[in-house]
Design an enzyme around this catalytic site. Structure first.
Site, PDB file in Angstrom:
ATOM      1  N   ASP A  43      10.620  13.597  29.138  1.00  0.00           N
ATOM      2  CA  ASP A  43      11.473  13.454  28.655  1.00  0.00           C
ATOM      3  C   ASP A  43      11.838  14.471  28.646  1.00  0.00           C
ATOM      4  O   ASP A  43      13.263  15.700  28.231  1.00  0.00           O
ATOM      5  CB  ASP A  43      11.129  13.627  26.657  1.00  0.00           C
ATOM      6  CG  ASP A  43      10.466  14.585  26.206  1.00  0.00           C
ATOM      7  OD1 ASP A  43       9.851  15.296  27.263  1.00  0.00           O
ATOM      8  OD2 ASP A  43      10.041  14.779  25.504  1.00  0.00           O
ATOM      9  N   GLU A 177      -0.272  21.389  30.591  1.00  0.00           N
ATOM     10  CA  GLU A 177       0.412  22.620  30.864  1.00  0.00           C
ATOM     11  C   GLU A 177       0.073  23.504  30.664  1.00  0.00           C
ATOM     12  O   GLU A 177       0.698  23.747  29.091  1.00  0.00           O
ATOM     13  CB  GLU A 177       1.845  21.316  30.267  1.00  0.00           C
ATOM     14  CG  GLU A 177       3.106  22.520  30.726  1.00  0.00           C
ATOM     15  CD  GLU A 177       4.334  21.727  30.251  1.00  0.00           C
ATOM     16  OE1 GLU A 177       4.012  20.481  30.077  1.00  0.00           O
ATOM     17  OE2 GLU A 177       5.396  22.170  30.791  1.00  0.00           O
TER      18      GLU A 177
HETATM   19  O1  KIV Z   1       8.925  15.597  30.413  1.00  0.00           O
HETATM   20  C1  KIV Z   1       8.023  16.356  31.351  1.00  0.00           C
HETATM   21  O2  KIV Z   1       8.794  15.420  32.596  1.00  0.00           O
HETATM   22  C2  KIV Z   1       6.561  15.977  31.092  1.00  0.00           C
HETATM   23  C3  KIV Z   1       5.897  16.486  32.274  1.00  0.00           C
HETATM   24  C4  KIV Z   1       6.501  17.867  32.958  1.00  0.00           C
HETATM   25  C5  KIV Z   1       4.468  16.329  32.546  1.00  0.00           C
HETATM   26  O3  KIV Z   1       6.173  15.540  30.286  1.00  0.00           O
END
Ligand code: KIV
Length: 259
Positions: A43, A177
């Site tokens: 997202d 993260e």
């Molecule tokens: O939304 C995203 O791209 C993510 C990744 C960075 C792990 O959650």
């Protein structure tokens, strides 16, 4: 070309680093599919592609459109679609939305953010046959600031508990993260499923980056991103030259016309 399955991802723990990228379009999917184990339709597209300030305004419909496109063009990699903000507020809402995502995109799994708080939801989705990827540490849907996590004892303890909780709830992998290295290492050593780090050190079972960031298409360059190119600068050059050519009538040339 053998399709990557969840079983194969699980087998990679403590053996081979798992390669993942977050991306949203046909061309990116075609390229990444040659090299990645997992493609996430993240997202983050709200910010990267649509210019939103946060990921909070991304709709389920937008995720479905991009999920469908990516899945159609990634034949080998495992494709995971992010469940956007407020689409998994309780287990029944989560199930109804996740089922819709899987049915319409044909993707392999969904990802949702959170630890102890989303355990019931994860358990329910898994019981209903929907594979889930977890996401702990920095949670972009719930935090306003981009901040390293796990710097003090309480935060470390809480994120470690989150990792154990989502792992026990049945996720097949966990995105970790932006946490300190020692915490990432402890989590990876103590959960049975693979950890996929982003800003979480080499001690994870795999790594993920946003494709646009590592290609240099965005201006977002935190320390954890390794930039492999500067495609934004290249695109700038190309567009500058094109408009020059049009203005000077160098384009179209005889090669570009139908006589
Ligand atoms: O939304 C995203 O791209 C993510 C990744 C960075 C792990 O959650």
């Amino acid at each position: 070309m053998q399709k990557i399955t969840i079983k194969k991802i699980l087998k990679k723990k403590n053996k081979t680093p798992i390669t993942c990228l977050s991306l949203y379009s046909k061309t990116m999917a075609e390229i990444a599919d040659k090299y990645c184990d997992i493609i996430l339709v993240g997202d983050s597209l709200g910010m990267v592609l649509l210019g939103m300030k946060t990921t909070k305004d991304v709709s389920l419909e937008t995720m479905i459109i991009h999920g469908k496109t990516v899945k159609k063009n990634a034949k080998k990699s495992l494709v995971v679609v992010d469940m956007p903000y407020k689409t998994y507020t309780n287990k029944l809402i989560a199930y109804s939305n996740a089922k819709k995502v899987i049915k319409l995109t044909k993707c392999d799994a969904v990802k949702l953010e959170g630890g102890k708080k989303v355990v019931k939801i994860i358990k329910y989705l898994v019981k209903k046959g929907i594979p889930v990827m977890g996401h702990i540490g920095l949670l972009p849907q719930f935090s306003t600031k981009f901040k390293l996590k796990g710097k003090n004892f309480n935060q470390k303890k809480s994120i470690f508990e989150d990792a154990k909780a989502v792992s026990n709830a049945g996720v097949f992998a966990i995105v970790v993260e932006c946490v300190v290295e020692s915490l990432a290492k402890k989590i990876t050593e103590n959960v049975s499923v693979p950890t996929i780090g982003i800003g979480a050190s080499k001690y994870c079972d795999g790594q993920i980056l946003v494709a646009d960031d590592m290609l240099g298409l965005t201006n977002f360059v935190p320390r954890f991103v390794k930039k492999y190119s500067n495609l934004k600068r290249e695109a700038d050059k190309c567009m500058k030259n094109y408009t020059k050519d049009v203005r000077s009538r160098r384009f179209p040339s005889f090669k570009n016309i139908y006589s």
